[in-house]
Design a protein around this motif. Structure first.
Motif, PDB file in Angstrom:
ATOM      1  N   LEU A 174       0.841  -1.200   0.000  1.00 28.94           N
ATOM      2  CA  LEU A 174       0.000   0.000   0.000  1.00 28.94           C
ATOM      3  C   LEU A 174       0.876   1.249   0.000  1.00 28.94           C
ATOM      4  O   LEU A 174       0.578   2.230  -0.688  1.00 28.94           O
ATOM      5  N   ASP A 175       1.963   1.215   0.753  1.00 29.85           N
ATOM      6  CA  ASP A 175       2.836   2.386   0.855  1.00 29.85           C
ATOM      7  C   ASP A 175       3.489   2.752  -0.470  1.00 29.85           C
ATOM      8  O   ASP A 175       3.951   3.891  -0.636  1.00 29.85           O
ATOM      9  N   ALA A 176       3.555   1.813  -1.414  1.00 31.51           N
ATOM     10  CA  ALA A 176       4.222   2.067  -2.688  1.00 31.51           C
ATOM     11  C   ALA A 176       3.326   2.748  -3.711  1.00 31.51           C
ATOM     12  O   ALA A 176       3.807   3.243  -4.728  1.00 31.51           O
ATOM     13  N   VAL A 177       2.031   2.790  -3.452  1.00 33.32           N
ATOM     14  CA  VAL A 177       1.091   3.324  -4.440  1.00 33.32           C
ATOM     15  C   VAL A 177       1.219   4.847  -4.522  1.00 33.32           C
ATOM     16  O   VAL A 177       1.151   5.546  -3.512  1.00 33.32           O
ATOM     17  N   LYS A 178       1.385   5.352  -5.730  1.00 32.29           N
ATOM     18  CA  LYS A 178       1.399   6.803  -5.925  1.00 32.29           C
ATOM     19  C   LYS A 178       0.424   7.261  -6.997  1.00 32.29           C
ATOM     20  O   LYS A 178       0.154   8.456  -7.122  1.00 32.29           O
ATOM     21  N   VAL A 179      -0.114   6.316  -7.767  1.00 38.38           N
ATOM     22  CA  VAL A 179      -1.127   6.638  -8.771  1.00 38.38           C
ATOM     23  C   VAL A 179      -2.234   5.604  -8.668  1.00 38.38           C
ATOM     24  O   VAL A 179      -1.972   4.398  -8.595  1.00 38.38           O
ATOM     25  N   LEU A 180      -3.462   6.061  -8.657  1.00 43.19           N
ATOM     26  CA  LEU A 180      -4.637   5.197  -8.647  1.00 43.19           C
ATOM     27  C   LEU A 180      -5.371   5.374  -9.972  1.00 43.19           C
ATOM     28  O   LEU A 180      -5.804   6.482 -10.302  1.00 43.19           O
ATOM     29  N   ILE A 181      -5.491   4.296 -10.747  1.00 36.38           N
ATOM     30  CA  ILE A 181      -6.283   4.318 -11.986  1.00 36.38           C
ATOM     31  C   ILE A 181      -7.457   3.382 -11.803  1.00 36.38           C
ATOM     32  O   ILE A 181      -7.280   2.177 -11.584  1.00 36.38           O
ATOM     33  N   VAL A 182      -8.664   3.924 -11.860  1.00 36.92           N
ATOM     34  CA  VAL A 182      -9.865   3.163 -11.537  1.00 36.92           C
ATOM     35  C   VAL A 182     -10.539   2.660 -12.811  1.00 36.92           C
ATOM     36  O   VAL A 182     -10.815   3.431 -13.730  1.00 36.92           O
ATOM     37  N   GLY A 183     -10.798   1.355 -12.837  1.00 39.91           N
ATOM     38  CA  GLY A 183     -11.562   0.753 -13.909  1.00 39.91           C
ATOM     39  C   GLY A 183     -12.914   0.267 -13.404  1.00 39.91           C
ATOM     40  O   GLY A 183     -13.280   0.513 -12.247  1.00 39.91           O
ATOM     41  N   GLN A 184     -13.642  -0.447 -14.253  1.00 41.07           N
ATOM     42  CA  GLN A 184     -14.989  -0.893 -13.895  1.00 41.07           C
ATOM     43  C   GLN A 184     -14.987  -2.331 -13.409  1.00 41.07           C
ATOM     44  O   GLN A 184     -15.046  -2.588 -12.221  1.00 41.07           O
ATOM     45  N   ASP A 185     -14.930  -3.297 -14.320  1.00 39.46           N
ATOM     46  CA  ASP A 185     -14.823  -4.693 -13.933  1.00 39.46           C
ATOM     47  C   ASP A 185     -13.975  -5.414 -14.978  1.00 39.46           C
ATOM     48  O   ASP A 185     -13.653  -4.836 -16.015  1.00 39.46           O
ATOM     49  N   PRO A 186     -13.557  -6.644 -14.705  1.00 42.58           N
ATOM     50  CA  PRO A 186     -12.643  -7.318 -15.629  1.00 42.58           C
ATOM     51  C   PRO A 186     -13.268  -7.540 -17.008  1.00 42.58           C
ATOM     52  O   PRO A 186     -14.488  -7.634 -17.155  1.00 42.58           O
ATOM     53  N   TYR A 187     -12.401  -7.652 -18.006  1.00 49.16           N
ATOM     54  CA  TYR A 187     -12.880  -8.043 -19.332  1.00 49.16           C
ATOM     55  C   TYR A 187     -13.563  -9.409 -19.223  1.00 49.16           C
ATOM     56  O   TYR A 187     -13.043 -10.319 -18.572  1.00 49.16           O
ATOM     57  N   PRO A 188     -14.726  -9.593 -19.866  1.00 46.33           N
ATOM     58  CA  PRO A 188     -15.457 -10.857 -19.716  1.00 46.33           C
ATOM     59  C   PRO A 188     -15.038 -11.946 -20.698  1.00 46.33           C
ATOM     60  O   PRO A 188     -15.728 -12.959 -20.813  1.00 46.33           O
ATOM     61  N   THR A 189     -13.912 -11.750 -21.389  1.00 49.37           N
ATOM     62  CA  THR A 189     -13.451 -12.729 -22.368  1.00 49.37           C
ATOM     63  C   THR A 189     -12.421 -13.650 -21.731  1.00 49.37           C
ATOM     64  O   THR A 189     -11.410 -13.170 -21.197  1.00 49.37           O
ATOM     65  N   PRO A 190     -12.633 -14.964 -21.754  1.00 46.76           N
ATOM     66  CA  PRO A 190     -11.654 -15.888 -21.164  1.00 46.76           C
ATOM     67  C   PRO A 190     -10.252 -15.661 -21.716  1.00 46.76           C
ATOM     68  O   PRO A 190     -10.068 -15.444 -22.918  1.00 46.76           O
ATOM     69  N   GLY A 191      -9.271 -15.700 -20.809  1.00 51.60           N
ATOM     70  CA  GLY A 191      -7.889 -15.505 -21.194  1.00 51.60           C
ATOM     71  C   GLY A 191      -7.440 -14.065 -21.256  1.00 51.60           C
ATOM     72  O   GLY A 191      -6.246 -13.793 -21.423  1.00 51.60           O
ATOM     73  N   HIS A 192      -8.369 -13.115 -21.109  1.00 45.35           N
ATOM     74  CA  HIS A 192      -8.012 -11.701 -21.225  1.00 45.35           C
ATOM     75  C   HIS A 192      -7.615 -11.067 -19.888  1.00 45.35           C
ATOM     76  O   HIS A 192      -6.505 -10.540 -19.780  1.00 45.35           O
ATOM     77  N   PRO A 193      -8.460 -11.049 -18.856  1.00 49.32           N
ATOM     78  CA  PRO A 193      -8.133 -10.252 -17.663  1.00 49.32           C
ATOM     79  C   PRO A 193      -7.029 -10.882 -16.827  1.00 49.32           C
ATOM     80  O   PRO A 193      -6.908 -12.108 -16.733  1.00 49.32           O
ATOM     81  N   ILE A 194      -6.224 -10.006 -16.201  1.00 52.20           N
ATOM     82  CA  ILE A 194      -5.111 -10.469 -15.354  1.00 52.20           C
ATOM     83  C   ILE A 194      -5.150  -9.843 -13.968  1.00 52.20           C
ATOM     84  O   ILE A 194      -4.166  -9.882 -13.238  1.00 52.20           O
ATOM     85  N   GLY A 195      -6.276  -9.244 -13.593  1.00 50.82           N
ATOM     86  CA  GLY A 195      -6.406  -8.685 -12.257  1.00 50.82           C
ATOM     87  C   GLY A 195      -5.967  -7.250 -12.125  1.00 50.82           C
ATOM     88  O   GLY A 195      -5.950  -6.712 -11.019  1.00 50.82           O
ATOM     89  N   LYS A 197     -20.361 -12.233 -19.637  1.00 52.12           N
ATOM     90  CA  LYS A 197     -21.443 -11.442 -19.038  1.00 52.12           C
ATOM     91  C   LYS A 197     -20.861 -10.215 -18.343  1.00 52.12           C
ATOM     92  O   LYS A 197     -20.688 -10.202 -17.114  1.00 52.12           O
ATOM     93  N   ALA A 198     -20.572  -9.186 -19.102  1.00 53.96           N
ATOM     94  CA  ALA A 198     -19.987  -7.964 -18.547  1.00 53.96           C
ATOM     95  C   ALA A 198     -20.869  -7.407 -17.439  1.00 53.96           C
ATOM     96  O   ALA A 198     -22.099  -7.371 -17.561  1.00 53.96           O
ATOM     97  N   GLY A 199     -20.257  -6.984 -16.350  1.00 56.13           N
ATOM     98  CA  GLY A 199     -20.998  -6.374 -15.248  1.00 56.13           C
ATOM     99  C   GLY A 199     -21.769  -7.352 -14.389  1.00 56.13           C
ATOM    100  O   GLY A 199     -22.527  -6.926 -13.502  1.00 56.13           O
ATOM    101  N   SER A 200     -21.577  -8.649 -14.582  1.00 57.62           N
ATOM    102  CA  SER A 200     -22.408  -9.635 -13.882  1.00 57.62           C
ATOM    103  C   SER A 200     -22.146  -9.716 -12.385  1.00 57.62           C
ATOM    104  O   SER A 200     -22.982 -10.232 -11.642  1.00 57.62           O
ATOM    105  N   HIS A 201     -21.008  -9.218 -11.910  1.00 58.17           N
ATOM    106  CA  HIS A 201     -20.706  -9.281 -10.480  1.00 58.17           C
ATOM    107  C   HIS A 201     -20.744  -7.914  -9.808  1.00 58.17           C
ATOM    108  O   HIS A 201     -20.247  -7.751  -8.694  1.00 58.17           O
ATOM    109  N   ARG A 202     -21.366  -6.961 -10.467  1.00 56.15           N
ATOM    110  CA  ARG A 202     -21.554  -5.668  -9.821  1.00 56.15           C
ATOM    111  C   ARG A 202     -22.597  -5.787  -8.717  1.00 56.15           C
ATOM    112  O   ARG A 202     -23.538  -6.589  -8.796  1.00 56.15           O
ATOM    113  N   ARG A 203     -22.381  -4.985  -7.688  1.00 49.73           N
ATOM    114  CA  ARG A 203     -23.308  -4.932  -6.552  1.00 49.73           C
ATOM    115  C   ARG A 203     -23.450  -6.281  -5.846  1.00 49.73           C
ATOM    116  O   ARG A 203     -24.485  -6.598  -5.301  1.00 49.73           O
TER     117      ARG A 203
END
Length: 256
Positions: A83-104, A162-168
């Protein structure tokens, strides 16, 4: 093969984590400190119950045959760095819904993915316009994360296709807590808020310097993202806080 009740996610076994099983590497329900940097584990402790509940929900969905993204070992990857190393925060929405694409990491994809998602291609286009940095041949943004850029999606998992399927479902509680932890820690810190969903976090940021614009999605990039110069502006704001700039260049080969 059975899942340990209450375990977090099937991450690679670590020394001292206890006897591993094929399903989960922990003999007992994992603590947050087993699956993220200790500084983040302490900051996010109030949401530990939520994370365990989410883990149970995801395990049940997997048993039902649903594919959950990203791969389990990458679900909490954004919290690997201190946490102490963070100096920039870039906010996204949710992971890409295509298998093999998102890496966290928000906006990033596995280094083998071709073609790149259009939002990421637009980010590279603006990076070249802003700083003259040619687009990387891959979409792995690990080199940014290694420099203290927290690529944080508001929601950390999605069902394939299913984009957005785990929102809320509870992830927002955890990621809001992460943002609050950064604000409480203090600078140097710059927040990058692309699009309405990210900008909803603005009230939590207090006096943290922000770079805001439209989202890099092809549906909105021409309405304020292109020409917004986010990368040079971030470095200028870091300099005002006495911090080193981010080297936004990416290696020719993926980071992992």
């Amino acid at each position: 093969m059975t899942d340990d009740d209450g375990a977090l996610f099937p991450l690679p076994a670590r020394p001292g984590a206890g006897p591993a099983t094929a399903a989960y590497p922990f003999a007992a329900p994992a603590e947050l400190g087993d699956v993220m940097h200790p500084q983040w584990a302490a900051a996010l402790a109030p949401a530990a119950g939520t994370v365990h509940a989410l883990a149970g929900q995801l395990a049940e969905q997997r048993r039902e045959g649903r594919e959950i993204l990203p791969a389990p070992a990458n679900i909490l990857r954004v919290f690997e760095q201190p946490l102490d190393a963070v100096k920039v925060l870039i906010v996204g929405q949710d992971p890409y819904p295509t298998p093999g694409h998102p890496i966290g990491l928000s906006f990033a994809v596995d280094g083998s993915v071709r073609p790149l998602p259009r939002s990421l291609a637009n980010i590279y286009k603006e990076l070249q316009s802003d700083l003259g940095i040619p687009p990387a041949p891959h979409g792995d943004l690990s080199a940014w994360a290694d420099q203290g850029v927290l690529l944080l999606n508001r929601v950390l998992t999605v069902e394939a296709g299913k984009a957005g399927s785990h929102r809320r479902k509870g992830w927002e509680q955890l990621t809001e807590l992460a943002v609050r932890a950064l604000v409480d820690r203090g600078g140097p810190l710059v927040a990058v808020l692309w699009g309405r969903d990210a900008q909803d976090l603005a009230p939590l940021l207090g006096a943290v310097p922000r770079v805001e614009s439209a989202h890099p999605s092809p549906l909105s990039a021409a309405r304020g993202f292109f020409g917004s110069r986010p990368f040079s502006r971030v470095n200028e704001l870091l300099a005002l806080q006495g911090a080193a700039p981010v080297d936004w260049r990416l290696p020719s080969s993926p980071g992992r």
